[in-house]
Every structure is written in C-alpha cells, then in structure tokens.
Design an enzyme around this catalytic site. Structure first.
Site, short mmCIF file in Angstrom:
data_model
loop_
_atom_site.label_atom_id
_atom_site.label_comp_id
_atom_site.label_asym_id
_atom_site.label_seq_id
_atom_site.Cartn_x
_atom_site.Cartn_y
_atom_site.Cartn_z
N ASP A 43 0.80 -1.10 0.13
CA ASP A 43 -0.07 -0.05 0.03
C ASP A 43 1.00 1.19 0.11
OD1 ASP A 43 1.09 -0.33 2.59
OD2 ASP A 43 -1.31 0.12 3.46
N SER A 44 2.03 0.84 -0.01
CA SER A 44 3.18 2.20 -0.13
C SER A 44 2.73 2.85 -1.50
CB SER A 44 4.53 1.77 0.05
OG SER A 44 4.77 0.68 -1.05
N ASP A 82 -1.18 -6.21 -0.18
CA ASP A 82 -1.65 -5.38 1.02
C ASP A 82 -3.06 -5.21 1.20
OD1 ASP A 82 0.54 -5.03 2.75
OD2 ASP A 82 1.13 -3.09 1.79
N LYS A 112 -1.13 -9.51 2.56
CA LYS A 112 -0.21 -9.25 3.68
C LYS A 112 -1.28 -8.21 4.65
CE LYS A 112 3.27 -6.12 3.57
NZ LYS A 112 2.92 -5.12 4.30
N GLU A 114 -0.98 -5.61 8.30
CA GLU A 114 -0.20 -5.01 9.40
C GLU A 114 -0.87 -5.48 10.67
OE1 GLU A 114 0.61 -0.89 8.96
OE2 GLU A 114 1.25 -1.16 7.00
N GLU A 181 9.51 -4.30 10.01
CA GLU A 181 10.03 -3.06 9.51
C GLU A 181 10.57 -2.07 10.74
OE1 GLU A 181 7.08 -1.03 6.88
OE2 GLU A 181 8.33 0.46 7.00
O1 KIV Z 1 3.59 -1.04 1.63
C1 KIV Z 1 4.50 -1.59 1.59
O2 KIV Z 1 5.34 -1.39 0.24
C2 KIV Z 1 5.21 -2.35 2.57
C3 KIV Z 1 6.69 -2.79 2.46
C4 KIV Z 1 7.48 -1.40 2.53
C5 KIV Z 1 7.05 -3.89 3.31
O3 KIV Z 1 4.45 -2.77 3.31
#
Ligand code: KIV
Length: 268
Positions: A43-44, A82, A112, A114, A181
């Site tokens: 989600d970056s 994510d 994924k 968090e 992280e």
């Molecule tokens: O959102 C993302 O790109 C991430 C990574 C930096 C681990 O969670």
C-alpha cells in the site's frame, strides 16, 4: 515456468535469503520478475504512485487495479497484495471479504496485513479459510497517527518483548512469513532466531531471512526523501531528467522526429 508458492518461500527459512521488492505496475513487474522471490504490491503505492502523504487513503479498488497489473505481467514471483487501512481491522469477517475479493480479482498468491497480537485471531480466521497471509510487525505505516510518526521500534526491553510476542502470535496464527519493519538489529535477530517462518526485513538488519525495499527508493526513481536504511542502486530520476530534457530540446528544434522515425511514403 512454475510460479513460486508459499511453501517454496517457507523452505527458505535459514537458507538463502529471500529477495523481495515492491511492484505496482506491469512495466516494473515484468522487469523484476526473474530476479525476485516475492513481488509485494504494497500500500506504499499510495505515496509512491499517487503522491499521498501516507498510506491511509489507499483503497481496495486501487490495490486490485495494481495487483492485477503485477500478476498479469509476471510468471515466476509469488505476488502478495497488502490489505489497505480500514479494509480488515473491523473483524475477521471483514478481512476475509476483502482478501477473497482481492485474490479473486487479481489471482495473487497471498495477502499481507499489518498488526501483532491484536490481529492474530484475524490471521487465524483467514488461514483456516485457505487464504495465505504474510504478517507485518514493528513499524506499521498504517498506525502512523497512533505512533506519532514513523519511529524505529524495539529500542527498549519492553518494546522488544512486545515485538517478540507480536511475531510469535502471528506465526502461531498460521502466517507463512512476516515483514519486520524499522526494528533495531538485536530484536530482529532474536525474532528471526525464535520463529520457524521466514522474516523479511526492511530497516531491520541482515539478520532477517530476506529483505524487501520499495522499488522506487532503491532505483532512485522517486522523490528527494528516502529512509536512511535504503541503498540507492541506481539514479533513475537523473537518467529520466536527462532523457526528457534532450527530448524537449530536440522537439523544440524540430530535430525529432527525424526521417528514420517517420513512416516512409511508397509510390505504387
Ligand atoms: O507497503 C509496502 O510497500 C510495505 C513494504 C515496505 C514492506 O509494506
């Protein structure tokens, strides 16, 4: 070519480090596929692709659109997507609905999310329903407001202990791997030693079982700021600026397109 699955990834524990990069577009994913084990549609992308201040406004449709592009243009890497902020925290059922819609729409191999101890029941719920989950502990960008900024984690004994509890809870819940992280080296090392699933570090030292970086950061393709743990392997921004300024000069001087870039006219 057979695409890597979560069992191939788990088999790396204690062996060759896992290579992980983020990918958001077909063109990048196509280039990265042969070199990595996992492509993470993180989600970056909210910050990297959409210029947002943080990841909190990223939506499920965004993750699906970019996830589809990455899956469609790759053959080898496991693609992990994510779950964005607000799409899974309310209940295990909400997380399940979001995950199934992402997997069905994109064909990705895992999701994924968090969270630590508090998200373990959700991870268990998903795994028991056939949804492979990668955990993400330590610095959790979706908790930026609660943390009061992006802060390194595990700096004192209490913090280190709670990170270890988070990691163990997510492993016990059935996650196949876990991102760590922004965590100090000794803590990442201890967690990696105590878990039987691979740990993937970002700003968490070489002690982890693999490394992940944001693609634009490591290519030097993004903005001015990059975190101190990122090594720049290229200067794509510099190369792009040079190419574009040359193009602009040539267009303005009517040097582009020259004859070789025009369709020839053939007389019958
Ligand atoms: O959102 C993302 O790109 C991430 C990574 C930096 C681990 O969670």
């Amino acid at each position: 070519m057979k695409r890597l699955n979560i069992h191939d990834i788990m088999a790396h524990k204690g062996k060759e480090p896992l290579v992980v990069l983020t990918a958001y577009t077909a063109s990048n994913a196509r280039l990265l596929d042969e070199y990595v084990d996992i492509l993470l549609v993180g989600d970056s992308l909210g910050m990297v692709v959409y210029g947002m201040e943080n990841t909190l406004a990223v939506t499920v449709p965004m993750m699906i659109a970019h996830g589809k592009a990455v899956v469609c243009s790759t053959k080898k890497a496991l693609v992990v997507i994510d779950l964005p902020f607000g799409s899974f925290q309310a209940s295990p059922a909400q997380a399940c609905e979001t995950s199934t819609s992402i997997i069905a729409a994109t064909g990705c191999g895992a999701v994924k999310l968090e969270g630590g101890v508090e998200m373990a029941p959700t991870v268990k719920f998903l795994v028991e329903r056939g949804i492979p989950v990668m955990g993400h502990i330590g610095l959790k960008p979706q908790s930026v407001n609660a943390m009061g900024g992006y802060r390194t984690q595990g700096k004192n004994e209490k913090d280190a202990q709670s990170l270890l509890e988070d990691a163990k809870a997510i492993e016990l819940a059935g996650a196949f791997a876990i991102v760590i992280e922004g965590v100090v080296e000794a803590v990442a090392k201890d967690i990696t030693a105590q878990l039987s699933i691979p740990t993937i570090g970002i700003g968490a030292s070489p002690a982890c079982d693999g490394q992940v970086l944001v693609i634009d950061d490591m290519l030097g393709a993004g903005g001015e700021y990059i975190p101190s743990f990122v090594k720049r392997y290229a200067d794509v921004a510099g190369i792009t600026k040079k190419a574009v300024s040359e193009y602009a000069k040539e267009v303005r001087a009517r040097r582009f397109p020259s004859a070789e870039y025009c369709y020839p006219y053939k007389k019958n």
